[in-house]
Design an enzyme around this catalytic site. Structure first.
Site, PDB file in Angstrom:
ATOM      1  N   THR A 264      -5.491  -0.381   7.320  1.00 45.17           N
ATOM      2  CA  THR A 264      -6.836  -0.799   7.737  1.00 45.17           C
ATOM      3  C   THR A 264      -6.827  -0.975   9.251  1.00 45.17           C
ATOM      4  OG1 THR A 264      -7.114  -1.934   5.628  1.00 45.17           O
ATOM      5  CG2 THR A 264      -8.601  -2.584   7.416  1.00 45.17           C
TER       6      THR A 264
ATOM      7  N   GLU B  11      -4.286  -5.721  -5.036  1.00 49.19           N
ATOM      8  CA  GLU B  11      -2.969  -6.113  -5.514  1.00 49.19           C
ATOM      9  C   GLU B  11      -3.123  -6.686  -6.919  1.00 49.19           C
ATOM     10  OE1 GLU B  11      -0.839  -8.590  -2.706  1.00 49.19           O
ATOM     11  OE2 GLU B  11      -1.380  -7.223  -1.096  1.00 49.19           O
TER      12      GLU B  11
ATOM     13  N   VAL C  50       0.827  -1.214   0.000  1.00 44.25           N
ATOM     14  CA  VAL C  50       0.000   0.000   0.000  1.00 44.25           C
ATOM     15  C   VAL C  50       0.860   1.263   0.000  1.00 44.25           C
ATOM     16  CG1 VAL C  50      -1.614   1.355   1.402  1.00 44.25           C
ATOM     17  CG2 VAL C  50      -2.025  -1.065   1.023  1.00 44.25           C
TER      18      VAL C  50
ATOM     19  N   CYS D  41      -5.492  -9.293   3.320  1.00 38.79           N
ATOM     20  CA  CYS D  41      -6.595  -8.449   3.796  1.00 38.79           C
ATOM     21  C   CYS D  41      -7.844  -9.211   4.230  1.00 38.79           C
ATOM     22  CB  CYS D  41      -6.957  -7.424   2.731  1.00 38.79           C
ATOM     23  SG  CYS D  41      -5.648  -6.217   2.493  1.00 38.79           S
TER      24      CYS D  41
ATOM     25  N   PHE E  87     -17.183 -10.759  -8.066  1.00 39.62           N
ATOM     26  CA  PHE E  87     -17.012 -11.608  -6.880  1.00 39.62           C
ATOM     27  C   PHE E  87     -18.035 -12.736  -6.803  1.00 39.62           C
ATOM     28  CE2 PHE E  87     -13.975  -8.547  -5.789  1.00 39.62           C
ATOM     29  CZ  PHE E  87     -13.145  -9.137  -4.856  1.00 39.62           C
TER      30      PHE E  87
ATOM     31  N   LYS F 201      -7.675 -11.398   7.544  1.00 37.80           N
ATOM     32  CA  LYS F 201      -7.450 -10.646   8.789  1.00 37.80           C
ATOM     33  C   LYS F 201      -8.574  -9.646   9.046  1.00 37.80           C
ATOM     34  CE  LYS F 201      -4.474  -6.760   7.508  1.00 37.80           C
ATOM     35  NZ  LYS F 201      -5.490  -5.734   7.594  1.00 37.80           N
TER      36      LYS F 201
ATOM     37  N   ASN G   4     -14.636  -5.182   2.814  1.00 37.67           N
ATOM     38  CA  ASN G   4     -13.922  -6.459   2.715  1.00 37.67           C
ATOM     39  C   ASN G   4     -14.748  -7.623   3.253  1.00 37.67           C
ATOM     40  OD1 ASN G   4     -11.767  -5.507   1.351  1.00 37.67           O
ATOM     41  ND2 ASN G   4     -10.290  -5.668   3.026  1.00 37.67           N
TER      42      ASN G   4
ATOM     43  N   GLY H 101      -7.892 -15.623   0.189  1.00 34.39           N
ATOM     44  CA  GLY H 101      -6.662 -15.540   0.983  1.00 34.39           C
ATOM     45  C   GLY H 101      -6.143 -14.124   0.903  1.00 34.39           C
TER      46      GLY H 101
END
Ligand SMILES: NC(=O)c1ccc[n+]([C@@H]2O[C@H](COP(=O)([O-])OP(=O)(O)OC[C@H]3O[C@@H](n4cnc5c(N)ncnc54)[C@H](O)[C@@H]3O)[C@@H](O)[C@H]2O)c1
Length: 439
Positions: free
Chosen positions: A121, A153, A11, A261, A250, A264, A209, A258
């Protein structure tokens, strides 16, 4: 504007470089000296398409510099971005150690008004903690802004340069004005800069997210059900995607989410909810489904070959958690390769960019192949784990020749089952009919 970006990872390096590209003077700071030395030599520590060229140009034009000296960066800059990591702690909460220590250090060295921006974040309430930490260490005026990042990414430059929206959480009009000036060049096509309070900005990032992770787990469950009832998840994906309330993004089932981001951030929301006495059963289910999904591909292999994979050689294409990155943090490939190794298989891996990262994870327990076809030599089956573009149209006859058995377990549904039948492969996709009998 003169800017400092603390944390030169995926980032921070992208944000700092893109801000320099729009004409600002940017100092990027990291506490890992080797990373800063590499950047000064022109070596980019991560793989992100287009980044190396942008870094080189902005360094050459003296708008972008790298240092380990945070104090120098803070003194020379009006706005300081904190873009350090916020990994999951043992209890699932976001570890704010780096964010808070950088905040303390900023307070110690700042010598005038500063805007301090939380780009990492961070859980709801962090900006208030950062504000208190800085207030305890300085008498100079400052504002704390929450400015979460939504880049992906693999497409980070494009996302940063043309964001769908910019979120600015702040209580001060002075800080909001500075942030607007900074971001206006990036939203010239009319995408909005949304100004809100700090906690809402913090929550927006987690909500985004968590919702994306939910869509993935939902589609994975639908896919697993499809396999049982004889429906084709790819038809369902299209069938629901055209519904404007749903949209196409999506909806691809696969091997589970995975990366650095989603896992977690889902954990952090669950933890925040728990801390406030709120039950959030939905996200617990999203996580459980994801853990199970990461094991699905190896379960399919075991269903065909038996649980004992000793004497079997299995090829794996794709290790990064998604294409166009070398990032393997929490990548489903880790669960998959470990699952194969635990059952005694010999594993041959290929990834266009992540072999260096993979070596840190698997050491000498697998064989590494720079060329995708090389990994297939003498393998009993191929597993496709990451949907790199170069895997989409391979030379099937060459693959058939190299593989000991023409068998593909496709965790990304890259091929049409009917086409694979014609090519003479046994083919096991996700949520679609498997092809067992080879021609
Ligand atoms: N990677 C993504 O796609 C992405 C997208 C949006 C948001 N985020 C969030 O942005 C934050 C950073 O993520 P990342 O992927 O860039 O992480 P990263 O691990 O790639 O980078 C973090 C950098 O901070 C440096 N650092 C750590 N402590 C430091 C300190 N005290 N002083 C100076 N530097 C320090 C590390 O050396 C590292 O280079 C996280 O909170 C993440 O959740 C990441």
């Amino acid at each position: 504007m003169k800017l400092c970006v603390v944390g030169t990872g995926y980032v921070g390096l992208v944000a700092g470089t893109c801000f320099a590209e729009s004409g600002n003077d940017v100092i990027c700071v990291d506490n890992v000296a080797a990373k800063i030395e590499a950047l000064r030599r022109g070596a980019i520590p991560i793989y992100e398409p287009g980044l190396a060229e942008l870094v080189a140009r902005n360094v050459a034009e003296s708008r972008l510099a790298f240092t380990t000296d945070l104090a120098d960066g803070v003194r020379k800059s009006q706005v300081i971005f904190i873009a350090v990591g916020t990994p999951s702690g043992e209890d699932g909460s976001a570890d704010l150690g780096a964010v808070m220590s950088v905040s303390r250090e900023i307070a110690r060295v700042m010598d005038d008004y500063r805007v301090i921006v939380a780009k990492s974040t961070v859980p709801i309430g962090t900006s208030a903690r950062v504000r208190a930490e800085i207030a305890a260490g300085t008498t100079h005026p400052f504002d704390v802004v929450s400015n979460p990042e939504f880049m992906k990414e693999g497409a980070a430059i494009e996302d940063f340069m043309k964001p769908d929206r910019v979120i600015i959480g702040a209580a001060s009009t002075r800080a909001v004005e500075i942030m607007r000036q900074l971001y206006e060049p990036f939203v010239r096509t009319g995408n909005p800069i949304l100004v809100m309070d700090n906690p809402s900005a913090e929550m927006t990032k987690y909500a985004a997210n968590a919702l994306l992770a939910t869509r993935i787990s939902f589609m994975n469950e639908i896919a697993n059900l499809c396999e049982r009832v004889g429906a084709d998840v790819d038809q369902i994906r299209r069938g629901i995607g055209y519904d404007r309330r749903i949209g196409h993004h999506f909806l691809f089932p696969g091997v589970g989410y995975g990366g650095s981001c989603f896992p977690k951030d889902v954990k952090a929301v669950i933890h925040t909810a728990h801390e406030h006495g709120v039950k959030f059963p939905l996200l617990n289910a999203v996580e459980d489904v994801n853990e199970a999904q990461k094991r699905r591909l190896v379960e399919k292999v075991a269903a065909e070959f038996g649980e004992d994979l000793r004497g079997r050689r299995i090829a794996v294409w794709g290790l990064a958690f998604k294409p166009r990155t070398d990032d393997m943090r929490e990548a489903p490939s880790i669960t998959i390769v470990e699952g194969l190794l635990a059952r005694g298989a010999e594993v041959a891996v290929h990834d266009p960019e992540a072999l260096g990262e993979a070596r840190k994870v698997f050491g000498d327990r697998v064989s590494y192949h720079r060329l995708n076809y090389e990994a297939l030599d003498g393998a009993d089956a191929l597993l496709i784990v990451t949907e790199w573009n170069e895997f989409r149209r391979p030379d099937f006859s060459r693959m058939k020749h190299l593989l000991r058995r023409p068998m593909i377990f496709d965790g990304r549904n890259l091929y049409e089952p009917e086409v694979m039948r014609e090519h003479g492969f046994a083919y096991f996709p996700i949520g679609r009919a498997a092809v067992r009998a080879t021609a």
